[in-house]
Design a protein around this motif. Sequence first.
Motif, short mmCIF file in Angstrom:
data_model
loop_
_atom_site.label_atom_id
_atom_site.label_comp_id
_atom_site.label_asym_id
_atom_site.label_seq_id
_atom_site.Cartn_x
_atom_site.Cartn_y
_atom_site.Cartn_z
N ALA A 124 6.52 -9.72 -2.86
CA ALA A 124 5.69 -8.82 -2.05
C ALA A 124 5.33 -7.55 -2.82
O ALA A 124 4.42 -6.82 -2.44
N LEU A 125 6.05 -7.30 -3.91
CA LEU A 125 5.81 -6.07 -4.68
C LEU A 125 4.97 -6.38 -5.93
O LEU A 125 5.15 -5.77 -6.99
N ASN A 126 4.10 -7.37 -5.78
CA ASN A 126 3.13 -7.66 -6.85
C ASN A 126 3.79 -8.24 -8.10
O ASN A 126 3.27 -8.05 -9.20
N MET A 127 4.95 -8.88 -7.90
CA MET A 127 5.60 -9.54 -9.04
C MET A 127 5.80 -11.00 -8.68
O MET A 127 6.86 -11.38 -8.17
N PRO A 128 4.76 -11.84 -8.89
CA PRO A 128 4.90 -13.24 -8.52
C PRO A 128 6.02 -13.92 -9.31
O PRO A 128 6.49 -13.38 -10.32
N LEU A 129 6.39 -15.13 -8.85
CA LEU A 129 7.45 -15.90 -9.53
C LEU A 129 7.12 -15.99 -11.02
O LEU A 129 5.97 -16.17 -11.39
N ASP A 130 8.12 -15.88 -11.84
CA ASP A 130 8.00 -16.00 -13.30
C ASP A 130 7.27 -14.84 -13.97
O ASP A 130 6.99 -14.90 -15.17
N PHE A 149 4.31 -2.29 -8.69
CA PHE A 149 4.04 -2.02 -7.27
C PHE A 149 3.50 -0.63 -7.00
O PHE A 149 3.31 -0.25 -5.84
N THR A 150 3.30 0.17 -8.06
CA THR A 150 2.65 1.46 -7.87
C THR A 150 1.60 1.65 -8.96
O THR A 150 1.76 1.16 -10.08
N GLU A 151 0.54 2.35 -8.64
CA GLU A 151 -0.50 2.63 -9.63
C GLU A 151 -1.26 3.89 -9.23
O GLU A 151 -1.84 3.90 -8.14
N PRO A 152 -1.20 4.96 -9.98
CA PRO A 152 -0.40 5.12 -11.20
C PRO A 152 1.09 5.25 -10.88
O PRO A 152 1.47 5.46 -9.74
N SER A 153 1.90 5.13 -11.95
CA SER A 153 3.36 5.21 -11.79
C SER A 153 3.94 6.29 -12.72
O SER A 153 3.35 6.60 -13.76
N PHE A 154 5.11 6.79 -12.31
CA PHE A 154 5.80 7.81 -13.13
C PHE A 154 7.29 7.54 -13.15
O PHE A 154 7.81 6.83 -12.28
N GLU A 155 7.94 8.15 -14.10
CA GLU A 155 9.39 8.29 -13.99
C GLU A 155 9.70 9.77 -14.00
O GLU A 155 8.95 10.59 -14.57
N ILE A 156 10.80 10.11 -13.34
CA ILE A 156 11.18 11.53 -13.20
C ILE A 156 12.50 11.74 -13.93
O ILE A 156 13.45 11.00 -13.72
N ASP A 157 12.52 12.75 -14.79
CA ASP A 157 13.76 13.08 -15.53
C ASP A 157 14.21 14.49 -15.14
O ASP A 157 13.39 15.36 -14.81
N VAL A 158 15.51 14.70 -15.23
CA VAL A 158 16.07 16.04 -15.02
C VAL A 158 16.71 16.48 -16.33
O VAL A 158 17.21 15.64 -17.09
N SER A 159 16.70 17.79 -16.58
CA SER A 159 17.36 18.27 -17.80
C SER A 159 18.85 18.00 -17.65
O SER A 159 19.43 18.24 -16.60
N CYS A 160 19.46 17.45 -18.70
CA CYS A 160 20.84 16.96 -18.58
C CYS A 160 21.81 18.13 -18.48
O CYS A 160 21.83 19.03 -19.34
N MET A 199 1.82 5.79 -6.66
CA MET A 199 0.99 5.53 -5.49
C MET A 199 1.07 4.03 -5.19
O MET A 199 0.92 3.21 -6.10
N VAL A 200 1.30 3.68 -3.94
CA VAL A 200 1.53 2.28 -3.57
C VAL A 200 0.34 1.41 -3.98
O VAL A 200 -0.82 1.74 -3.69
N HIS A 201 0.63 0.31 -4.67
CA HIS A 201 -0.42 -0.59 -5.17
C HIS A 201 -1.12 -1.27 -3.98
O HIS A 201 -0.45 -1.69 -3.03
N PRO A 202 -2.46 -1.42 -4.04
CA PRO A 202 -3.17 -2.07 -2.92
C PRO A 202 -2.60 -3.45 -2.58
O PRO A 202 -2.56 -3.82 -1.40
#
Length: 343
Positions: free
Chosen positions: A140-146, A255-266, A289-292
């Motif tokens: 359901a998250l836009n990742m078909p089998l395989d 499953f998101t477009e565009p997508s990001f990752e969030i980092d914190v200063s260690c 943003m949730v993929h259509p």
Amino acid sequence: MLNEIKKLRESFNQEIDGISDGDSLDELEVSYLGRKSGKLNNILRGLKDLAEDDRKKVGPLANKLKKEIEENIVIKRKELIHGKASEEFFDVTLPGTKFPEGHLHLVTQAIREITHIFEKIGFTRVKYPEVEWDYYAFGALNMPLDHPARDEWETFFIDAEPVGPKGKRILTPHTSSGQVREMEKGKLPIRMINISKCYRRQADVSHLPMFHQFEGLLIAEQVTIANLKGTLEYFFKNYYGPDRKYRLRPFHFRFTEPSFEIDVSCDLCQGRGCKMCKAGWLELGGAGMVHPNVLKAGKIDPHKYSGFAFGWGVERVFLMKPGLNIPDIRMLYNNDLRFLQQF
Ligand code: FA5
């Protein structure tokens, strides 16, 4: 009279030695101390008939014997109840041993704090299954089998029937599996915060095989990246305080477009770079943003509605609280009281 007292003491000592049960002891007590016909009381009663000089001698001795008999009866009774050792002094007024007082686990505390922050801006806490269908975690998250993107999640598959229309059963590797489940409820707008356990085949200083994620999902009309960024910043500042540094990196999720990752200063190495982080920054989670196609899987019209989603690790977020100095994420679950009691 003095002779009688002497004999009474001897006979009492002999009799009490032979006693082995409570009833006989009661009888002995009455036979010596009983008010009407107790042997000692007979002597005490006779005191008044003695000459004054004799009374002064005999009186204290008779009373001394009375005390002796009373004390010996108490000691014998304890012995019969508890055995010999109970002769030792036992102070019943001493306060008892205190049970050690516990506190909520660190991760539970973190979950409560995170929930509270999101509830303040209208998100509702939900929880979805840990044992999940393949479909909700991937299909359901836009990742078909395989699809190769699935590899990222290092998933535990349950090797058992049934394999239903929604695929195999798995231990959910991320809380994103709750996205389409929430959409299937058919209620809009959506403002959910799903906090649940996740499982992956991973274990090192910054990875656990079982961990928690919190997944935000907001779907309404005209939701933009600005809303996403504002929400993440709101959480970040409320959790870590206004001065802590974070960064958004462009990334790719199916499953998101565009997508990001969030980092914190260690916080562990103060940004210098250490085993826990990547060159001074620790990844807290993903967002976008949730993929259509995901909206479509949830039967939501992507032309009318849009939304954002984010999924962060609870344990990682907690580890980066200022000053904790916990060098290995696995310490949270070692259940070592010497560690846990410090918090
Ligand atoms: C995901 O799991 C995406 N579902 C996040 C997401 C949600 C993206 C919604 C877009 C929209 P990722 O695999 O990077 O992404 O995991 C997200 C966070 O979970 C990580 O940054 C980390 O904080 C935490 N995490 C992941 N694996 C582990 C692990 N094995 N142990 C502890 N924390 C982990």
